[in-house]
Design an enzyme around this catalytic site. Structure first.
Site, mmCIF file in Angstrom:
data_model
loop_
_atom_site.group_PDB
_atom_site.id
_atom_site.type_symbol
_atom_site.label_atom_id
_atom_site.label_comp_id
_atom_site.label_asym_id
_atom_site.label_seq_id
_atom_site.Cartn_x
_atom_site.Cartn_y
_atom_site.Cartn_z
ATOM 1 C CG ASP A 297 69.895 48.851 30.238
ATOM 2 O OD1 ASP A 297 69.945 48.152 31.267
ATOM 3 O OD2 ASP A 297 70.531 48.577 29.208
HETATM 4 C C1 NOJ Z 1 72.046 46.223 31.579
HETATM 5 C C2 NOJ Z 1 71.928 45.655 30.201
HETATM 6 O O1 NOJ Z 1 72.246 46.658 29.248
HETATM 7 C C3 NOJ Z 1 70.554 45.094 29.901
HETATM 8 O O2 NOJ Z 1 70.605 44.448 28.672
HETATM 9 C C4 NOJ Z 1 70.090 44.181 31.012
HETATM 10 O O3 NOJ Z 1 68.843 43.634 30.691
HETATM 11 C C5 NOJ Z 1 70.030 44.953 32.293
HETATM 12 N N1 NOJ Z 1 71.334 45.499 32.599
HETATM 13 C C6 NOJ Z 1 69.542 44.092 33.455
HETATM 14 O O4 NOJ Z 1 70.470 43.146 33.770
#
Ligand code: NOJ
Length: 771
Positions: A297
């Protein structure tokens, strides 16, 4: 700082992009597809190995490096890194011309000409916005959900995006957690069905299907149990719960061929998911045979230091890589690129460790056809976006996701001729942005119908439809996503203005024949960083509802939200309540058709609708305990019952279940029984019922939940029509993870079976599993 701060300029994402209507080619049969896929796998492996043999260390690390690029940034800031092969992927680029420019540098100017892979959060639509995932789960219609994600994939692919960070399959049993809106709710069986459907929809038959995307199941694993419902807080999950509840939707995605997995932010039982070797290697790769790649993430690799798990960036990079994270997603940390060379020199990792991480990324790029077709046809974007079938599918999805919670005296469907004047009241009654839900960035806001507009269009000039917001609602802590809103929050009213608006709304209700109240939460009150300790209707919405109800006019409550809200008063005092969720682009038109009966609600709740946050956690599949008869009296104020059960939802018609049969009274371990039931539409009009099958294992090596969903099918029945629905119970449904045995077991025991229209189904039978 979370990278989302930078999400910012999504506001600038061009909504006048482009689009196509390419044809999907389907292999003649699944067998043929499988053969093709394995040939493709071998070919991809050979090509990837040949490339690896030519790559410098820096080029290898570049493939593991994914960076955000927002439209407010200067392209030059990326060009050099791409040219040097130090960037393998970009996320958040949605302009096809920019994508082509970046790709051209990678594909023609970098030494080995390895194309970039472009990722984006295509969660419930791209240009056309579908209902939020929790809503689509409420449709209990995996085929519809797969169709919606196919369209989302086609639109995103049309601008050059190759990869979506979806499906999000985190089981959530605590609605204080804002991200409950992004998943399929509380149940692993429904969650697994939605997970499979979405992977199929996004990816098509195989990775590299025309007009499809690479899917990325997330957030592996346990993110939905954030303590206190506070986003990013630690997850502490027992072994049994992890395997029986939280992992099955991920396993379903892997079995459906998902090409990538996102590691979660939080600590899972004290070990951060992004540094969790057991999760990423033992479970995912060794046991589940996952052969794609893992992306962290955003900033989760560098955050291993923030968590107090890694000493510094160097240690974080080593820990994440050895745990099994292939690609680091970051705003600009690039922890892998900066540190893994030194780690190699110090023998903390080997070049084989790095190659093993790079290979699946190259294989994926090869399978996606990026080497042959790196560019997107900018001229085709508009025609893809303009496809009326996409709009129609979004409306259908919104209608199939709606859940009718209450319909006293059959006030709904409304008569088209009975009302001369209709009042639409509430802060969400004429909002476009708040119909869409989180992760809606690339749409054209002008294509969204508000509920007011939907009703006006439907009723034409013969009926007066007037609007009054009555109250304003807003967050106290601003949302990091607010800068991306296409329709900004209006300035806050003064106290005097607020009092006037409240009065105006009540006066409008008095002056009308019926009030349609549109209440709930703004889009930014639900989603990432949108947790709250209570679930009441924000602001003075309840007061407004009470005042309008006190006028004596009939009231229909339409809810716009992504979590259960405390609507106890409404459930007792308002005749009809329709849960519309964040319905997407077609919100107004879909809600108007639902209210006037041109569409019939058939959705069912994907979670237990609690009365208040004090009941958390509250899910239907709890264990029996030593006094199950008193279950409802667990709190002395009598509050140990939910407002609405899991699986619950009404229709404009009624259904009856009969003739429940279990094919054999006894089966052996490993065998399958068939459960059949007749479901009849006993009401005056056509409608849908979701046939739900629950089981309970009466004894065994562990206490098993009082009920567990193990099969379902949504059926459409004409008035008076009966259908026989057949569902199967085999080893996959009857086994469970036994924490004491630390493994999957199937006990030779007696089972209860119930079939009906919600989790309180009463039609009952039994069967026995023998050794
Ligand atoms: C953080 C989020 O937790 C995740 O779900 C997302 O895909 C990524 N950022 C990218 O935007």
């Amino acid at each position: 700082m979370r990278p989302f701060v930078a999400v910012i300029s999504l506001a600038l994402i061009s909504s006048s992009l482009i689009c196509v209507s390419a044809q999907r080619k389907r292999p003649a049969s699944t067998k043929q597809a499988a053969v093709k896929t394995s040939d493709a796998d071998q070919l991809a492996r050979r090509r990837a190995d040949a490339l690896l043999a030519q790559m410098t260390l820096n080029e290898k690390l570049g493939q593991l490096n994914q960076l955000f690029f927002f439209s407010f940034q200067k392209e030059e800031s990326m060009n050099d890194g791409i040219r040097k092969g130090e960037i393998g992927s970009l996320l958040f680029v949605t302009d096809p011309a920019t994508i082509n420019r970046f790709q051209k540098i990678a594909a023609t100017e970098s030494r080995l000409k390895i194309p970039l892979i472009f990722g984006f959060d295509v969660i419930h639509g791209f240009h056309t916005i579908f209902p939020v995932p929790i809503a689509m789960a409420a449709s209990w219609d995996p085929r519809m959900v797969a169709g919606a994600q196919t369209i989302a994939a086609r639109e995103a692919r049309a601008v050059g995006i190759n990869w979506t960070f979806a499906p999000m399959v985190d089981i959530a049993r605590d609605p204080r957690w804002g991200r409950i809106v992004e998943g399929a709710g509380e149940d692993p069986y429904l969650g697994a069905a939605m997970s499979r459907a979405q992977v199929r929809g996004f990816q098509g038959d195989h990775i590299g299907s025309t007009e499809h995307l690479l899917a990325c199941v997330k957030h592996f694993a346990g993110y939905g149990t954030a303590e206190g419902g506070r986003d990013y807080d630690a997850a502490n999950i027992s072994d049994a719960q992890l395997w029986n509840v939280y992992l099955p939707p991920f396993k379903a995605a892997v079995d459906a061929g998902v090409g990538s997995v996102m590691s979660a932010y939080m600590d899972l039982n004290d070990v951060p998911a992004t540094g969790n070797r057991w999760l990423l290697r033992d479970v995912l790769r060794r046991d589940w045979k996952f052969s794609g790649f893992v992306v962290s993430d955003a900033n989760a690799v560098s955050d291993l230091k923030t968590h107090g798990f890694a000493r510094d960036g160097h240690d974080a990079a080593v820990k994440a890589l050895t745990a099994g994270v292939n690609m680091e997603m970051s705003f600009n940390a690039a922890t892998y690129l900066k540190n893994l060379g030194n780690a190699l020199k110090q023998n903390q990792i080997s070049i084989k460790d790095i190659d093993d991480m790079v290979r699946p990324l190259l294989e994926t790029k090869i399978k996606l056809g990026l080497f042959e077709n790196p560019y997107v046809d900018e001229a085709k974007v508009k025609s893809t976006f303009d496809n009326p079938a996409h709009r129609e599918a979004a409306k259908n999805a919104a209608e199939r996701s709606a859940v009718l919670l209450k319909n006293q005296t059959n006030l709904l469907p409304l008569s088209k001729t009975a009302y001369k004047k209709i009042a639409v009241i509430g802060p969400l009654g004429d909002s476009r942005q708040n119909m869409l839900g989180s992760w809606s960035f690339a749409m054209d806001i002008n294509e969204t119908s508000t509920i007011l507009a939907g009703l006006k269009t439907k009723l034409g000039s013969g009926t007066e439809v007037e609007f009054a917001p009555g109250v304003q609602i807003s967050r106290i802590v601003p949302s990091i996503f607010d800068m991306t809103l296409k329709e900004k929050h209006p300035p806050a009213w003064t106290e005097g203005h607020a009092a006037d608006e409240f009065k105006k709304a009540v006066a409008l209700a008095k002056d009308s024949d019926i009030a349609v109240m549109v209440l709930g939460e703004n889009q930014d009150m639900s989603g990432e960083q949108a947790s709250r300790p209570t679930i009441d209707l924000p602001g003075r919405q309840l007061e407004l509802l009470q005042a309008v109800r006190a006028t004596g006019k009939p009231v229909v409550l339409v809810l716009i939200n992504g979590r259960p809200l405390d609507i106890t008063w409404a459930a007792e005092n308002v005749p009809s309540i329709l849960e519309a969720w964040y319905p997407g682009s077609a919100a107004g038109n879909a809600v108007a058709d639902l209210l006037f009966g041109d569409a019939v609600p058939g959705g069912k709740l994907p979670f237990t609708w609690i009365k208040n946050a004090g009941q958390v956690p509250f899910y239907y599949s709890h264990n029996l305990t030593q006094n199950p008869g008193e279950q409802e009296k667990r709190y002395w104020n009598g509050n140990a019952v939910p407002l609405y059960r899991f699986g619950y939802g009404l229709s404009y018609t009624t259904f009856a279940f009969s003739n429940l049969k279990v094919s054999q009274p006894e089966i052996k371990i490993g065998e399958t029984v068939e459960v059949s039931v007749d479901v009849k539409n006993t009401g005056p009009r056509a409608g849908d019922e979701v046939v739900q099958l629950y089981i309970h294992q009466q004894a065994g090596g562990a206490s098993r939940p009082i009920r567990e969903l193990k099969g379902f099918e949504r059926v459409t029945l004409a008035a008076g029509e009966t259908k026989t629905v057949r569902l199967k119970l085999g080893p996959n449904e009857l086994r469970y993870w036994n924490a004491a045995a630390r493994g999957w077991v199937q006990d030779a025991e007696n089972f209860d079976v119930w079939v009906g229209g919600d989790s309180s189904a009463s039609l009952h039978s039994t069967f026995r599993v023998m050794k």
